[in-house]
Design an enzyme around this catalytic site. Sequence first.
Site, mmCIF file in Angstrom:
data_model
loop_
_atom_site.group_PDB
_atom_site.id
_atom_site.type_symbol
_atom_site.label_atom_id
_atom_site.label_comp_id
_atom_site.label_asym_id
_atom_site.label_seq_id
_atom_site.Cartn_x
_atom_site.Cartn_y
_atom_site.Cartn_z
ATOM 1 N N ILE A 1 30.340 3.127 -27.834
ATOM 2 C CA ILE A 1 30.544 1.908 -28.619
ATOM 3 C C ILE A 1 30.502 2.270 -30.102
ATOM 4 O O ILE A 1 29.592 2.984 -30.546
ATOM 5 C CB ILE A 1 29.475 0.853 -28.285
ATOM 6 C CG1 ILE A 1 29.563 0.464 -26.797
ATOM 7 C CG2 ILE A 1 29.647 -0.389 -29.173
ATOM 8 C CD1 ILE A 1 28.490 -0.500 -26.333
ATOM 9 N N HIS B 1 30.322 9.373 -36.055
ATOM 10 C CA HIS B 1 29.941 9.992 -34.778
ATOM 11 C C HIS B 1 30.778 9.420 -33.625
ATOM 12 O O HIS B 1 31.120 10.136 -32.685
ATOM 13 C CB HIS B 1 28.449 9.778 -34.517
ATOM 14 C CG HIS B 1 27.943 10.464 -33.293
ATOM 15 N ND1 HIS B 1 27.919 11.838 -33.166
ATOM 16 C CD2 HIS B 1 27.441 9.975 -32.136
ATOM 17 C CE1 HIS B 1 27.426 12.160 -31.980
ATOM 18 N NE2 HIS B 1 27.129 11.046 -31.338
#
Length: 171
Positions: free
Chosen positions: A85, A91
């Site tokens: 998510i 990242h």
Amino acid sequence: MASTDHYTLPRPEFDRPVKLLLVVAPFYRKIADDLLAGARAEIEAAGGTHETIEVPGALEVPTAIGMAGRMKKEFDGFVALGCVIRGETTHYETVCNDSSRGITLLGLQGLCIGNGILTVEDMGQAEVRADPAQQNKGGGAAAAALHLVALARQWGAPQQGIGFQAGGDMS
């Protein structure tokens, strides 16, 4: 948002049993459980069996599949499951891109892999995609792996002498 109809290939049939390894990153446990439920139902509907292992995160999924492909010859194919998510940092892009790239490279080397790692903006999107009663992406990933196994069986084992052979006699 308007609904779009998608074509789904008929479920493949097998003349001998199929065994798949489900590799799941359960960082979001409810999402992982829904993905697993969909994948298991699809494999069982095709008459196959499965084994499940858990890894810490989506980046470890392709590594585990690669290890199993080299070390445990009992699996006909693999299903990669997990959820990434979007957060506040880059990242997200790293995890999405590198896990997908790893799975693709393993597939190009001949492993039969269905990719069910969700890459979403928020938990609501993840819940809809993972839910077996809605988008059932776990079932879709298992179906993809089963179709690749069927193709591999149809085409047979790799032939000796095809491609680059390191250290071979060139005379």
